[in-house]
Design an enzyme around this catalytic site. Structure first.
Site, PDB file in Angstrom:
ATOM      1  N   CYS A  77      -4.219 -26.665  -5.611  1.00  0.00           N
ATOM      2  CA  CYS A  77      -5.550 -26.328  -6.141  1.00  0.00           C
ATOM      3  C   CYS A  77      -5.682 -26.737  -7.614  1.00  0.00           C
ATOM      4  O   CYS A  77      -5.779 -27.916  -7.903  1.00  0.00           O
ATOM      5  CB  CYS A  77      -5.834 -24.851  -5.912  1.00  0.00           C
ATOM      6  SG  CYS A  77      -7.558 -24.426  -6.081  1.00  0.00           S
ATOM      7  N   HIS A 174      -4.054 -23.692  -0.420  1.00  0.00           N
ATOM      8  CA  HIS A 174      -3.028 -22.767  -0.923  1.00  0.00           C
ATOM      9  C   HIS A 174      -1.993 -22.396   0.127  1.00  0.00           C
ATOM     10  O   HIS A 174      -2.119 -21.343   0.762  1.00  0.00           O
ATOM     11  CB  HIS A 174      -3.699 -21.483  -1.419  1.00  0.00           C
ATOM     12  CG  HIS A 174      -4.571 -21.688  -2.609  1.00  0.00           C
ATOM     13  ND1 HIS A 174      -4.061 -21.809  -3.877  1.00  0.00           N
ATOM     14  CD2 HIS A 174      -5.909 -21.812  -2.728  1.00  0.00           C
ATOM     15  CE1 HIS A 174      -5.053 -21.993  -4.729  1.00  0.00           C
ATOM     16  NE2 HIS A 174      -6.183 -22.001  -4.062  1.00  0.00           N
ATOM     17  N   GLU A 176       0.770 -21.185  -0.452  1.00  0.00           N
ATOM     18  CA  GLU A 176       1.453 -19.969  -0.940  1.00  0.00           C
ATOM     19  C   GLU A 176       0.731 -18.681  -0.545  1.00  0.00           C
ATOM     20  O   GLU A 176       1.277 -17.597  -0.667  1.00  0.00           O
ATOM     21  CB  GLU A 176       1.638 -20.046  -2.467  1.00  0.00           C
ATOM     22  CG  GLU A 176       0.419 -19.739  -3.319  1.00  0.00           C
ATOM     23  CD  GLU A 176      -0.623 -20.856  -3.396  1.00  0.00           C
ATOM     24  OE1 GLU A 176      -0.474 -21.864  -2.671  1.00  0.00           O
ATOM     25  OE2 GLU A 176      -1.589 -20.697  -4.162  1.00  0.00           O
TER      26      GLU A 176
END
Lengths: 195, 296
Positions: A77, A174, A176
Site C-alpha cells: 500500500c 494488505h 499482513e
C-alpha cells in the site's frame, strides 16, 4: 538473516506478527533509524499514510539510505507508493519524495475513499492455485508500467496490483491484514537469496 | 469473477491499522486541514468548533456543516474523519454519503440519544468511539466500532483524564488472564458485553481494535506519555490551532509520537513552541461540565 519492518508509521505490528509465523522473533527488527537499517538484510515498508511516512523518513535521516540501498524490499500500500519512480496528481500535490526503486507510476487512493475499500479474492499464479485474500484500503493503483524490467504478478479488474522488479516487490493490498503468509514467504524465500 | 465486499470488519479495522503511530488533528476549515497535512498528520477530524470553543460557548453542539466537510475533503489527500452526535444515526448517514473516511460518534457533541449508541454495523464507513474503561470499549466494539480512543476530558488541555482512562483499560486487560471462567462470565455480564468478545480480548492481550489516546493532549510530552502508556496513536484537538504557531506545534507532536521514548528529541521539539493553550484543570469541572460522562 535479519528482516526489518520500517517502523515510522502505519501497520507495523501487523507485519511483525505475520513474519513471526515464518521467522524466529530475534530475526525480526523494527527499523526506525539508520543504525537499525544497517543491521537488516531485507526490509518491508508497511501500509500507512504515505505522506506521513515520507516526511518521517526524511526527518529520521533515512531517505537517502533507503533510496540507495540494494537490499530486497517489499512495499504494501503506502510502501508501494514509496517504491515507485513516478507519482500521479495526489502525490505531486503533497510534494511527496518517492524512493524510485521501481519503474512504475502510482496514484494514491485510486480505488476511492474508505467506504469504497473492499476485500476480494485474488488469483496469484506464483503463489499457487489457492486464491489469496486481497484486502484493499484506500488503495493505490499502479497506473503505468514504465519498463520491461517490471513483472506483473497479479491484476484486479485489469489493473496491476502486485508487481516485482528484481528484488523489489510492490503490492496495492494488505497481506499482513489476512492470515495468509504466502506473500511474506515468497518475499523471504524467493527474493532474499541467502535465506 | 471474484466477489467484492465493502464495509467488512477486516476492511474497517484495517483502516484503523493504517493510522497507527500517527497523529489525527482536529480542524475546522480547509486552511487548517492543509496545515495538518503539511505537518505530517495521518488524518484530520473535521468539526464545526474545537472542543475548547464548544465548552466556552455552550449550547447544543452538532455535526459540522456538510459544506465545510466537503471543502476539507476536497483539499486533503489524507483521510478525513468527522464527528456525529452519540446515537444520531441520521448525522452518521449524512457523513457516510459525504464520503468521510471514518465517523467519530463523539461525546464532544451533545448526545442525541441518552440511551443507545448507533448500530455501527449498518455502515460501510468505519467508526471510532471514546471509552473510559474496558467494558465501555468492548460495548462500543460489539456495536461495530472499528477503533477506540480514550475519552479523556476534551477541550481542557489537561491530560490527566486520558491517563486515567488508558491506565484503567490497561489494568483491566492485565487482569483478564488471571480470571476464572466464572469471573469472566460475571465481568461480561456486569459490563454488558458478549463473553465471546471478552475472551477474544483476553486471548489477544489487548483491545481487538486499534486504541488511540484522546482528550486533553496539548504538548509533545503529553503525546509521548500516552504512547508510553500503550496508545496506538494520538488525537489532538484544541491545542494545535489554539496555540501561537500551529504548524510548529503540529510537527512537534508528530515527531514526539514517532520517537516517544527519545527524551533528547522530546526536549528539542518541545523547545520554543510558544504559549500552550491555557486550558482548564479537570478537577475544577462540575459533573455537568464533564463531556466524558456523556454516553456509557
Amino acid at each position: 538473516m535479519q528482516i526489518g519492518v520500517l517502523a515510522v508509521q502505519g501497520a507495523i505490528e501487523e507485519h511483525v506478527d505475520t513474519l513471526s509465523h515464518i521467522l524466529n522473533k530475534n530475526q525480526i527488527m523494527r527499523v526506525k533509524t539508520l543504525h537499525h537499517l544497517k543491521q537488516v538484510n531485507a526490509l518491508i515498508i508497511p501500509g500507512g499514510e504515505s505522506t506521513a511516512i515520507s516526511r518521517l523518513i526524511q526527518k529520521n535521516q533515512l531517505y537517502q539510505p533507503l533510496k540507495k540501498t540494494q537490499m530486497p524490499i517489499m512495499g504494501t500500500c503506502a510502501g508501494t507508493i514509496l517504491l515507485a519512480k513516478k507519482g500521479g496528481k495526489q502525490i505531486k500535490q503533497t510534494k511527496q519524495k518517492l524512493l524510485g526503486h521501481m519503474d512504475i507510476q502510482v496514484e494514491r487512493n485510486a480505488f476511492g475513499r474508505q467506504k469504497e475499500s473492499f476485500e476480494t479474492t485474488l488469483n496469484i499464479p506464483i503463489l499457487g492455485k489457492q486464491p489469496f485474500p486481497g484486502i484493499f484500503i484506500r488503495a493505490p493503483a499502479i497506473t503505468q508500467i514504465l519498463s520491461r524490467k517490471v513483472r506483473i504478478l497479479a491484476e484486479h479488474q485489469g489493473l496491476p496490483i502486485a508487481v516485482q522488479q528484481g528484488n523489489k516487490l510492490a503490492l496495492s493490498f494488505h497481506p499482513e491484514l489476512s492470515d495468509d503468509t504466502r506473500f511474506h514467504e515468497y518475499f523471504l524465500n524467493t527474493m532474499t537469496k541467502e535465506f | 469473477m471474484a466477489i467484492k465486499k465493502r464495509g467488512t470488519k477486516r476492511v474497517k479495522r484495517g483502516f484503523a491499522s493504517m493510522v497507527k503511530h500517527g497523529v489525527i488533528m482536529d480542524v475546522v476549515n480547509a486552511e487548517q486541514a492543509k496545515i495538518a497535512e503539511k505537518a505530517g498528520a495521518v488524518a484530520v477530524m473535521a468539526l464545526e468548533k474545537v472542543p475548547a470553543d464548544i465548552r466556552a460557548e455552550g449550547g447544543v453542539a452538532r455535526m459540522a456543516d456538510p459544506k465545510k466537510i466537503k471543502e476539507i475533503l476536497k483539499v486533503t489527500t489524507i483521510p478525513v474523519m468527522a464527528k456525529c452526535r452519540i446515537g444520531h444515526l441520521a448525522e452518521a448517514q449524512i457523513l457516510e454519503v459525504l464520503g468521510v473516511d471514518m465517523i467519530d460518534e463523539s461525546e464532544v457533541l451533545t448526545p442525541a440519544d441518552e440511551k443507545d449508541h448507533i448500530n455501527k454495523t449498518n455502515y460501510h464507513t468505519p467508526f471510532v468511539c471514546g471509552a473510559r474503561s474496558l467494558g465501555e470499549a468492548l460495548r462500543r466494539i460489539s456495536e461495530g466500532a472499528a477503533m477506540i480512543r480514550t475519552k479523556g476530558e476534551p477541550g481542557t488541555g489537561d491530560v490527566s483524564e486520558a491517563v486515567k482512562h488508558m491506565k484503567l483499560i490497561n489494568k483491566e486487560l492485565a487482569a483478564l488472564p488471571r480470571m476464572s471462567e466464572d469471573e469472566l462470565e460475571e465481568k461480561a455480564n456486569t459490563n454488558r458485553v458478549p463473553l465471546e468478545l471478552l475472551l477474544e480480548t483476553r486471548k489477544k492481550g489487548r483491545l481487538p481494535v486499534v486504541n488511540f489516546a484522546a482528550g486533553g493532549i496539548a504538548t509533545p510530552a503529553d503525546a509521548s506519555m500516552m504512547m508510553q502508556l500503550g496508545a496506538d496513536g494520538i488525537f489532538v484537538g484544541s491545542c494545535i490551532f489554539k496555540s501561537d504557531n500551529p504548524l510548529k506545534r503540529a510537527k512537534a507532536i508528530v515527531e514526539a509520537t514517532n520517537h516517544y521514548t527519545d527524551a533528547k528529541l522530546l526536549a528539542r521539539v518541545s523547545s520554543g513552541l510558544g504559549d500552550t493553550m491555557k486550558g482548564i484543570q479537570n478537577s475544577s469541572l462540575t459533573k455537568e461540565q464533564q463531556m466524558q460522562k456523556r454516553g456509557d
